[in-house]
Design an enzyme around this catalytic site. Sequence first.
Site, PDB file in Angstrom:
ATOM      1  N   ASP A 356       0.829  -1.203   0.000  1.00 38.95           N
ATOM      2  CA  ASP A 356       0.000   0.000   0.000  1.00 38.95           C
ATOM      3  C   ASP A 356       0.869   1.261   0.000  1.00 38.95           C
ATOM      4  OD1 ASP A 356      -1.364  -2.241   0.973  1.00 38.95           O
ATOM      5  OD2 ASP A 356      -2.764  -1.063   2.157  1.00 38.95           O
ATOM      6  N   GLU A 484      -7.653 -10.009  -4.704  1.00 40.52           N
ATOM      7  CA  GLU A 484      -7.478 -11.148  -3.790  1.00 40.52           C
ATOM      8  C   GLU A 484      -8.649 -12.128  -3.846  1.00 40.52           C
ATOM      9  OE1 GLU A 484      -6.694  -9.334   0.009  1.00 40.52           O
ATOM     10  OE2 GLU A 484      -4.555  -9.153  -0.435  1.00 40.52           O
ATOM     11  N   LYS A 586     -12.191  -7.805  -6.471  1.00 41.43           N
ATOM     12  CA  LYS A 586     -12.138  -7.061  -5.207  1.00 41.43           C
ATOM     13  C   LYS A 586     -11.640  -5.631  -5.417  1.00 41.43           C
ATOM     14  CE  LYS A 586     -10.077  -7.394  -0.584  1.00 41.43           C
ATOM     15  NZ  LYS A 586      -9.007  -7.997   0.217  1.00 41.43           N
ATOM     16  N   GLN A 587     -10.623  -5.466  -6.250  1.00 46.30           N
ATOM     17  CA  GLN A 587      -9.997  -4.149  -6.400  1.00 46.30           C
ATOM     18  C   GLN A 587      -9.291  -4.101  -7.753  1.00 46.30           C
ATOM     19  OE1 GLN A 587      -7.469  -5.902  -3.251  1.00 46.30           O
ATOM     20  NE2 GLN A 587      -6.124  -4.176  -3.704  1.00 46.30           N
TER      21      GLN A 587
END
Length: 752
Positions: A356, A484, A586-587
């Site tokens: 991150d 993920e 998810k992202q």
Amino acid sequence: MQHIKRLFDIHPWKIATTSISHEDHRLQESLTSIGNGYMGMRGNYEEGYSGDTHQGTYIAGVWFPDKTRVGWWKNGYPEYFGKVINAVNFIAVDIEINGEKVDLAKMEPKDFYLELDMQTGVLTRRYTVEINGVLSTLEFTRFLSLATKELSVQKINVKTDKPANIKLTSKLDGNVHNLDANYDEQFWIEKSVGNTPFPYITSETLPNNFGVEQFSVTAMAKTTTSPEVNSITSTEKLACKEVFVFENETEVTLFKNTVIITSRDVAEENHVAAAEEILLPSVEKGFEALLAEQIDEWAKRWEMADVTISGDDSAQQGIRFNLFQLFATYYGEDERLNIGPKGFTGEKYGGATYWDTEAYAVPLYLALTDTSVTRNLLKYRHNQLPQAQHNARQQGLKGALYPMVTFTGVECHNEWEITFEEIHRNGAIPYAIYNYTNYTGDTSYVENEGLEVLVEVARFWACRVHFSKRAGKYMIHGVTGPNEYENNINNNWYTNTIASWVLRYTSEMLEKFPREDLGVTADEVKKWQDIVDNMYYPKDEELGVFVQHDTFLDKDLMSVSQLDPSNLPLNQNWSWDKILRSCFIKQADVLQGIYFFGNEYTIEEKKKNFDFYEPMTVHESSLSPSIHAILAAELGMEEKAVEMYERTARLDLDNYNNDTDDGLHITSMTGSWLAIVQGFAQMKTWNETLSFAPFKPKTWNSYAFHINYRGRLLAIEVTDKVTVTLKQGAALEIELYGEKVLVENSFCVKTK
Ligand code: BGC
């Protein structure tokens, strides 16, 4: 939008409410967390709260290796799970009025008011309660000093409508637990507890078998009261108390200054003396002077970093809350520290370091703080290069594998498919080196420490790929991409792309800044080039999209809008099996790569991929919406960009993902800034040129921000015009809507 829970009023500078929110007490605690980069805590009540609460105080860099618990051990598993640990609760002050303990879980307060002032980092709370016929008004003020990082400052005022007996018990309480301990044990043992020269407690983390440093922490408090009364101190296991008893009083005030010293900075035998050295001058200075310093320090940070939005107070509050919490977590003073996904506000992802930082936080710190701050973030990884080499060896690979979760550089997360297989993180670390160099124009880092990291990471990738004879291509199997919600996949487009970019960038840098000492052979470089030239990138020509991984298109593809909303969020409603088999993302995954390497893809490619993947994305990682906001803005999809901005800016304030009670999503908080600056304002730094192409969301009157760029401070304001003002530094040529302009003082054009 699946879920909104808004506990606090909309206000441009304050997080304030008049409701006590018993049902959402943990959420309220998360949202009123404070920190100063050295330590931080959730918005726990000083006087205690016997209802549902998550007591949490955390000290940067103080953590514990909790033994990994897995039934079927596999070679390569990390031996422990590293976690930030709950430290001594030093804000506690029990309050008794006429013999009854104040406890808001059992009493109904009147005129309750709770406020976190983001301009100053000061948390206040006040209310009135009736206790045995006495109306008592209590007011609590506390802050963690930016001027003196080891110092916590508190003021507690009690007023009664008639003379009453008031007892205040100030505590340093080391009897604390982690909510997420594997074995439920306490991580602290007592070293010493005493009351000379002031009450103090020194606790030490449990010994461990992993060779991980043990930490000792001393908390020392000096309490003064007005009117003055004598106190009685006592000690017990892992705690000490100082009791003040006032008889027939109508107003008393207690000031509590606490200093926290850790073995990270001071040898344990010197803790008490070191604490005293800081504590005494702080008491002499007094509350008001300490408060003035605090206001001053936060003002400096805001002057550099504030983003103003006129016409939408909820958006304004969102971005300020995020900047406030980020700077309360990390401001770059200590190169041994990094930015934990929950900062000092919870335990779930602890204070550990994730990708991150490099992927989401570096761009913000580059623009909003001195370049030394980002350099410290880069140095942190360089210092951990030997541990990254160890991680690679542990998997039987060459080079260096940076961990997905870490405190020391050694991988310390115990979920194989999710964290371990997410080797894509080993691209984000080189990407941050590129980002720093490209943004600042300073090549001294990449020439020195940077290349040492790049070469080792390149060696890892060259070893981790394999050559498929059937396809005549290099491939990367057995990975988890940024999404993920699919594990152990083959040829994740993002991973293959970033791996080959690392090889390319490393070769380029080595050519520019030769480093014979690194022992890179001509054969090695040739091999890297061969991988770059022959890497396999899954692509579907008909759809015109990069394919997330080999079998993605065989899934039952559908958009999130086809799901009954009661299924969302998927991670709270579906089995893991169902999630893994589904197409839901998810992202940002493919889109993360398109964002990173935005100058390598055409607008048409970007649009096709965005239109294909975004509808299948559930954004259940808080890191997701910002990347989508940036790309949507570039593609002219203003409504989508604003929707994604709102989701990232108020993710915690509105508890969108229904999980903020665990703590705030600190690393995702950069997302709202990224969405405004790289999204709405389209700031880019491609090809050595700073460029903007701003649009203004319809509901906003204007927005404005500052950036640091290559020795300049620039102010950008977007109304129906764009004004770029050079506040400091030499004139600079930039690009506005594709046109070159020289900014000497101020430059203004109509927004397009
Ligand atoms: C995300 C990861 C991220 C981690 C910590 C997960 O939910 O999927 O990408 O690194 O949270 O923020």
